[in-house]
Design a protein around this motif. Structure first.
Motif, PDB file in Angstrom:
ATOM      1  N   TYR A 145      -6.778   1.396   6.512  1.00 34.69           N
ATOM      2  CA  TYR A 145      -6.093   0.183   6.053  1.00 34.69           C
ATOM      3  C   TYR A 145      -7.046  -0.580   5.137  1.00 34.69           C
ATOM      4  O   TYR A 145      -8.197  -0.810   5.483  1.00 34.69           O
ATOM      5  CB  TYR A 145      -5.717  -0.704   7.234  1.00 34.69           C
ATOM      6  CG  TYR A 145      -4.746  -0.071   8.201  1.00 34.69           C
ATOM      7  CD1 TYR A 145      -3.380  -0.339   8.124  1.00 34.69           C
ATOM      8  CD2 TYR A 145      -5.198   0.780   9.216  1.00 34.69           C
ATOM      9  CE1 TYR A 145      -2.481   0.234   9.031  1.00 34.69           C
ATOM     10  CE2 TYR A 145      -4.310   1.354  10.117  1.00 34.69           C
ATOM     11  CZ  TYR A 145      -2.960   1.071  10.019  1.00 34.69           C
ATOM     12  OH  TYR A 145      -2.091   1.644  10.920  1.00 34.69           O
ATOM     13  N   GLN A 146      -6.534  -1.036   4.000  1.00 36.19           N
ATOM     14  CA  GLN A 146      -7.369  -1.710   3.018  1.00 36.19           C
ATOM     15  C   GLN A 146      -7.088  -3.215   2.946  1.00 36.19           C
ATOM     16  O   GLN A 146      -5.995  -3.676   3.267  1.00 36.19           O
ATOM     17  CB  GLN A 146      -7.093  -1.134   1.623  1.00 36.19           C
ATOM     18  CG  GLN A 146      -7.527   0.291   1.419  1.00 36.19           C
ATOM     19  CD  GLN A 146      -7.415   0.673  -0.037  1.00 36.19           C
ATOM     20  OE1 GLN A 146      -8.140   0.156  -0.896  1.00 36.19           O
ATOM     21  NE2 GLN A 146      -6.500   1.579  -0.349  1.00 36.19           N
ATOM     22  N   ASP A 147      -8.126  -3.937   2.513  1.00 35.07           N
ATOM     23  CA  ASP A 147      -8.003  -5.329   2.081  1.00 35.07           C
ATOM     24  C   ASP A 147      -7.515  -6.256   3.195  1.00 35.07           C
ATOM     25  O   ASP A 147      -6.544  -6.993   3.040  1.00 35.07           O
ATOM     26  CB  ASP A 147      -7.044  -5.402   0.875  1.00 35.07           C
ATOM     27  CG  ASP A 147      -7.308  -6.628   0.003  1.00 35.07           C
ATOM     28  OD1 ASP A 147      -8.395  -7.231   0.119  1.00 35.07           O
ATOM     29  OD2 ASP A 147      -6.415  -6.981  -0.796  1.00 35.07           O
ATOM     30  N   VAL A 148      -8.220  -6.237   4.339  1.00 36.45           N
ATOM     31  CA  VAL A 148      -7.829  -7.061   5.485  1.00 36.45           C
ATOM     32  C   VAL A 148      -8.983  -7.988   5.898  1.00 36.45           C
ATOM     33  O   VAL A 148      -9.172  -8.271   7.080  1.00 36.45           O
ATOM     34  CB  VAL A 148      -7.374  -6.187   6.671  1.00 36.45           C
ATOM     35  CG1 VAL A 148      -6.110  -5.428   6.319  1.00 36.45           C
ATOM     36  CG2 VAL A 148      -8.462  -5.204   7.118  1.00 36.45           C
ATOM     37  N   GLY A 152      -8.536 -13.791   4.384  1.00 42.79           N
ATOM     38  CA  GLY A 152      -7.145 -13.935   4.824  1.00 42.79           C
ATOM     39  C   GLY A 152      -7.005 -13.187   6.140  1.00 42.79           C
ATOM     40  O   GLY A 152      -6.426 -12.101   6.184  1.00 42.79           O
ATOM     41  N   HIS A 154      -5.291 -13.293   8.710  1.00 41.49           N
ATOM     42  CA  HIS A 154      -3.983 -12.913   9.237  1.00 41.49           C
ATOM     43  C   HIS A 154      -3.619 -11.474   8.862  1.00 41.49           C
ATOM     44  O   HIS A 154      -2.844 -10.818   9.553  1.00 41.49           O
ATOM     45  CB  HIS A 154      -2.901 -13.863   8.698  1.00 41.49           C
ATOM     46  CG  HIS A 154      -2.791 -13.867   7.210  1.00 41.49           C
ATOM     47  ND1 HIS A 154      -3.721 -14.489   6.390  1.00 41.49           N
ATOM     48  CD2 HIS A 154      -1.886 -13.297   6.377  1.00 41.49           C
ATOM     49  CE1 HIS A 154      -3.378 -14.311   5.127  1.00 41.49           C
ATOM     50  NE2 HIS A 154      -2.268 -13.592   5.094  1.00 41.49           N
ATOM     51  N   ARG A 155      -4.209 -10.966   7.761  1.00 36.62           N
ATOM     52  CA  ARG A 155      -3.901  -9.600   7.320  1.00 36.62           C
ATOM     53  C   ARG A 155      -4.425  -8.554   8.296  1.00 36.62           C
ATOM     54  O   ARG A 155      -3.987  -7.403   8.269  1.00 36.62           O
ATOM     55  CB  ARG A 155      -4.511  -9.352   5.932  1.00 36.62           C
ATOM     56  CG  ARG A 155      -3.983 -10.267   4.848  1.00 36.62           C
ATOM     57  CD  ARG A 155      -4.744 -10.079   3.555  1.00 36.62           C
ATOM     58  NE  ARG A 155      -6.152 -10.453   3.678  1.00 36.62           N
ATOM     59  CZ  ARG A 155      -7.051 -10.353   2.692  1.00 36.62           C
ATOM     60  NH1 ARG A 155      -6.693  -9.873   1.520  1.00 36.62           N
ATOM     61  NH2 ARG A 155      -8.294 -10.726   2.894  1.00 36.62           N
ATOM     62  N   LEU A 156      -5.366  -8.932   9.137  1.00 38.12           N
ATOM     63  CA  LEU A 156      -5.987  -7.986  10.060  1.00 38.12           C
ATOM     64  C   LEU A 156      -5.099  -7.673  11.259  1.00 38.12           C
ATOM     65  O   LEU A 156      -5.230  -6.610  11.868  1.00 38.12           O
ATOM     66  CB  LEU A 156      -7.327  -8.560  10.543  1.00 38.12           C
ATOM     67  CG  LEU A 156      -8.129  -7.753  11.568  1.00 38.12           C
ATOM     68  CD1 LEU A 156      -8.573  -6.418  10.985  1.00 38.12           C
ATOM     69  CD2 LEU A 156      -9.355  -8.559  12.025  1.00 38.12           C
ATOM     70  N   VAL A 158      -1.814  -6.928  12.010  1.00 36.67           N
ATOM     71  CA  VAL A 158      -0.940  -5.759  12.110  1.00 36.67           C
ATOM     72  C   VAL A 158      -1.730  -4.448  12.106  1.00 36.67           C
ATOM     73  O   VAL A 158      -1.505  -3.591  12.976  1.00 36.67           O
ATOM     74  CB  VAL A 158       0.125  -5.769  10.992  1.00 36.67           C
ATOM     75  CG1 VAL A 158       0.901  -4.451  10.970  1.00 36.67           C
ATOM     76  CG2 VAL A 158       1.085  -6.940  11.197  1.00 36.67           C
ATOM     77  N   PRO A 159      -2.678  -4.237  11.160  1.00 39.70           N
ATOM     78  CA  PRO A 159      -3.444  -2.989  11.198  1.00 39.70           C
ATOM     79  C   PRO A 159      -4.201  -2.783  12.511  1.00 39.70           C
ATOM     80  O   PRO A 159      -4.227  -1.667  13.052  1.00 39.70           O
ATOM     81  CB  PRO A 159      -4.413  -3.123  10.023  1.00 39.70           C
ATOM     82  CG  PRO A 159      -3.740  -4.047   9.089  1.00 39.70           C
ATOM     83  CD  PRO A 159      -3.014  -5.023   9.963  1.00 39.70           C
TER      84      PRO A 159
END
Length: 263
Positions: A145-148, A152, A154-156, A158-159
């Motif tokens: 998974y990229q760019d978490v 930001g 919050h992007r982390l 779900v992955p």
């Protein structure tokens, strides 16, 4: 790969004067038995080698094992090898710095190990993808998974949830800039986490030094860290952990099946 390994076979052969993997001209001494001995394949570093040395390295490894992994491969070296081995099967990451060259009949192993890879930013992808490629060549399934990153956070969510639901055995977290993401992840999950600092950033420390120092000074105990931009090392370390976990799962499952038949 067999699990019945004689780890001292190569040492005894050397003491007996058997120089397996030695190429007198151009002065190479490769280790084709490394994968049998340690579970880690011999990886040929292209950087700094002459074309002759590189070509002979690939030739010997293909003959001995059916496959060779080449790291830090320049475009000119790649073109030379593709011309020298026209029937070989190529697999390489989009940046092209790491390549797997194999014979047409080679079958990649499948160990059952599961490796998750996260990148803080899209710029960290080359090192992370190198780790992915190496871990896959050691038999693991890999999800990337990229760019978490923490800019930001919050992007982390779900992955990380998906990797935990997948029951990953180990995580690689690649980060440049301040290098904080591996510490965040290590403080959240009950898994081994390997920090992979990348040479991404601005000004002082922008070549990965700041990220490396941040990971080494983590407040999340247990974070393991490889050198700057060392995707190969991160992939190998993660695959070793995952493959040990996979073998343990296999033994447990075999025991459960045996118990169910006996009851």
């Amino acid at each position: 790969m067999t699990t019945e390994r004689d780890i001292f076979a190569a040492l005894r052969a050397a003491l007996a004067g058997v120089h397996q993997g030695y190429v007198e001209n151009p002065g190479l001494w490769l280790d084709p038995e490394r994968e049998v001995r340690t579970g880690t394949p011999e990886i040929v570093l292209a950087e700094g080698k002459s074309m002759e040395q590189l070509e002979e390295s690939v030739r010997l490894m293909l003959a001995e094992t059916g496959r060779v992994i080449v790291s830090r491969l320049a475009e000119s070296q790649r073109r030379h090898l593709q011309a020298a081995f026209p029937s070989a099967v190529w697999r390489h990451n989009p940046g092209g710095r790491t390549a797997v060259i194999s014979g047409p009949e080679y079958q990649r192993p499948h160990s059952g190990g599961r490796v998750g890879v996260l990148t803080a930013g899209a710029s960290d992808f080359p090192a992370a993808d190198e780790a992915r490629l190496v871990a896959e060549e050691m038999g693991c399934s890999v999800r990337l998974y990229q760019d978490v990153g923490v800019a930001g956070l919050h992007r982390l969510v779900v992955p990380l949830r998906e990797l935990l639901d997948w029951e990953a055995d180990v995580l690689i977290v690649a980060a440049g800039m301040d290098g904080v993401l591996p510490s965040v992840v290590s403080g959240l999950v009950p898994l081994p986490v390997i920090g992979l600092p990348t040479p991404v950033g601005y000004g002082v420390g922008g070549r990965g030094e700041a990220a490396l120092l941040s990971m080494l000074q983590t407040c999340a105990p247990g974070l393991a860290v490889v050198n700057i931009d060392n995707g190969v090392g991160a992939g190998i370390a993660a695959a070793r952990v995952a493959n040990v976990a996979a073998r343990a799962r296999g033994r447990v499952q075999a025991g459960v099946r045996s118990d169910s038949r006996g009851s």
